[in-house]
Scaffold this active site. Structure first.
Site, PDB file in Angstrom:
ATOM      1  CG  MET A 216      19.570  98.608 110.949  1.00  0.00           C
ATOM      2  SD  MET A 216      20.705  98.825 112.350  1.00  0.00           S
ATOM      3  CE  MET A 216      19.562  98.732 113.736  1.00  0.00           C
TER       4      MET A 216
ATOM      5  CB  SER B 246      24.833  96.660 102.200  1.00  0.00           C
ATOM      6  OG  SER B 246      25.645  95.600 102.714  1.00  0.00           O
TER       7      SER B 246
ATOM      8  CD  GLU C  86      28.161 103.248 104.147  1.00  0.00           C
ATOM      9  OE1 GLU C  86      28.890 103.237 103.147  1.00  0.00           O
ATOM     10  OE2 GLU C  86      28.532 103.677 105.267  1.00  0.00           O
ATOM     11  CB  CYS C  87      25.355  99.784 109.102  1.00  0.00           C
ATOM     12  SG  CYS C  87      25.452  98.681 110.541  1.00  0.00           S
ATOM     13  N   GLY C  88      23.159 101.268 109.955  1.00  0.00           N
ATOM     14  CA  GLY C  88      22.065 101.951 110.636  1.00  0.00           C
ATOM     15  C   GLY C  88      21.157 102.681 109.674  1.00  0.00           C
TER      16      GLY C  88
END
Length: 433
Positions: free
Chosen positions: A325, A411, A320-322
């Protein structure tokens, strides 16, 4: 002291962000705790950072209340449980009292929680009364009282109090030489604040508080349905969860749900170059701030090798998100430095000054929508086609891209797991359990 049957509850709100809601909530929580009261703090709306700080102030986990993401029934159950177990309930609002749909005012009215208005009085005196009455009457809401923030003197506080007319001044907080730091792009967590415990104590000391007015507030009356049994869809499975300063955006309710579904949780730290635990059946990489730790993560060879191996073995990985990344090809931080990452998702992440995603969204799954939200300042450039897109609740339009590469589900979307336990179980490989 003898405990009342129930808890006094207020929703701490303001006319806008920046008025000092978090400082006042933290000061009040710490003050009540030091008086021997059992305090439970909630946060209205999606947020990870304020709950971390309020957990430190209250010495108890801080859960989210949100009429859409969490749902009315779960919000009621959590408030009901808190009222049975503690003496005081503080709910910190989000933005302005009436901002958003649903707003903090909607939540206050739904559960009969009176509003405690925080007013920044640093550049006003008697006008505070107009602000307070406007906040009360616009909705309207039940107004418990006002706490005036950034008060210069006792005389200043008396001017504010006289302007409120029939609204009590429950307290005031003097101007702080060392206030809680303002967020800059959201990049303030409790671990970033030196001497946080002393600062919280100082805030509590500086809060002039009318205990008689507080004790006159009614006890929260709740009639909640019982918690529903959660099916053991992850029984026998071990979920490895990254948790450190780079991966710190974790809803307590998400962890609770995984345990309730039978999962064993194993925490590990990529920042300390800890590998995915060898007994893991699935991996959860939550959001956080990997861009602030690019140099460390880029050199964490054991961590990177282990997540690549987990992916090659087909272990379900939810990023998720970070977390997403950190498994992209590289992150370019705000200073323009490029840091190679694990590379499970081909593409480059670049930090930018402007907000790139914000708001409540729902991710479609075969088990129905999983509710949650998005908030990020980076962008991902990739040639990988999206498996699907989340749906924006504000417009019904397409939201964040959802990528599926082998066993990786990635995502910018942050899911609130209790909104759809079967979907969460499937993400972590437990659909056939």
């Amino acid at each position: 002291m003898e405990r009342d049957s129930g808890a006094r509850a207020v929703l701490v709100a303001a006319m806008s962000s920046g008025q000092g809601k978090t400082s006042v909530t933290a000061a009040l929580a710490r003050k009540l705790v030091r008086q021997g009261q059992r305090v439970r703090v909630f946060k209205c709306g999606p947020d990870f950072i304020d709950p971390m700080l309020l957990e430190r102030a209250s010495s108890a986990p801080v859960h989210t209340l949100d009429l859409w993401m969490v749902g009315v029934d779960e919000c009621r159950r959590r408030l009901h449980d808190a009222a049975r177990e503690c003496d005081a309930i503080l709910v910190e609002g989000v933005m302005g009292l009436y901002d958003g749909s649903p707003s903090a005012a909607d939540l206050a009215r739904e559960f009969g929680i009176p509003v405690l208005a925080v007013i920044d009085a640093s550049a006003m005196a008697q006008t505070a009364g107009a602000v307070a009455r406007g906040l009360r009457d616009y909705g309207p809401v039940d107004m418990a009282g006002v706490i005036a923030n950034r008060i210069a003197s006792e005389g200043h506080a008396k001017m504010v109090a006289s302007s409120l007319r029939d609204i009590p001044l429950l307290g005031w907080l003097q101007r702080q030489d060392t206030p809680l730091p303002e967020r800059h792009l959201g990049l303030v967590t409790p671990d970033d604040v030196d001497g946080l415990e002393a600062l919280l104590d100082k805030l509590a000391d500086g809060l002039q508080f009318e205990e008689a007015a507080w004790n006159a507030l009614p006890l929260l009356a709740q009639s909640a349905p019982e918690w529903e049994d959660v099916p053991s869809l992850l029984a026998g499975r071990t979920v490895a969860i990254a948790r450190d300063a780079a991966f710190c955006f974790l809803y307590p309710a998400n962890l609770d749900l995984l345990r309730q579904m039978g999962a064993t949780l194993r925490f590990f730290s990529p920042l300390n170059d800890e590998p995915v635990p060898p007994d893991a059946d699935a991996v959860f990489l939550p959001g956080g701030y990997p861009e602030l730790h690019g140099a460390t993560l880029s050199q964490a060879a054991r961590w990177q090798d282990s997540i690549r191996a987990a992916h090659a073995q087909g272990l379900p990985i939810v990023a998720e998100c970070g977390g997403m990344m950190a498994v992209a090809g590289a992150i370019t931080d705000k200073e323009g430095r490029r840091w190679p990452m694990a590379g499970l998702l081909p593409g480059e992440v670049t930090m930018q000054a402007r907000l790139a995603g914000l708001g409540a969204q729902a991710m479609p799954t075969p088990q129905g929508p999983l509710r949650g939200h998005t908030f990020h300042y980076s962008r991902l450039e990739t040639q990988v086609p999206a498996l699907s897109h989340t749906v924006k609740t504000s417009t019904g339009g397409a939201g964040e891209a959802v990528f599926r590469i082998g066993s990786l589900n990635a995502s910018y979307f942050h899911g609130y797991f209790p909104s759809n336990p079967p979907a969460v179980a499937a993400l972590f490989g437990g659909a056939r359990s």
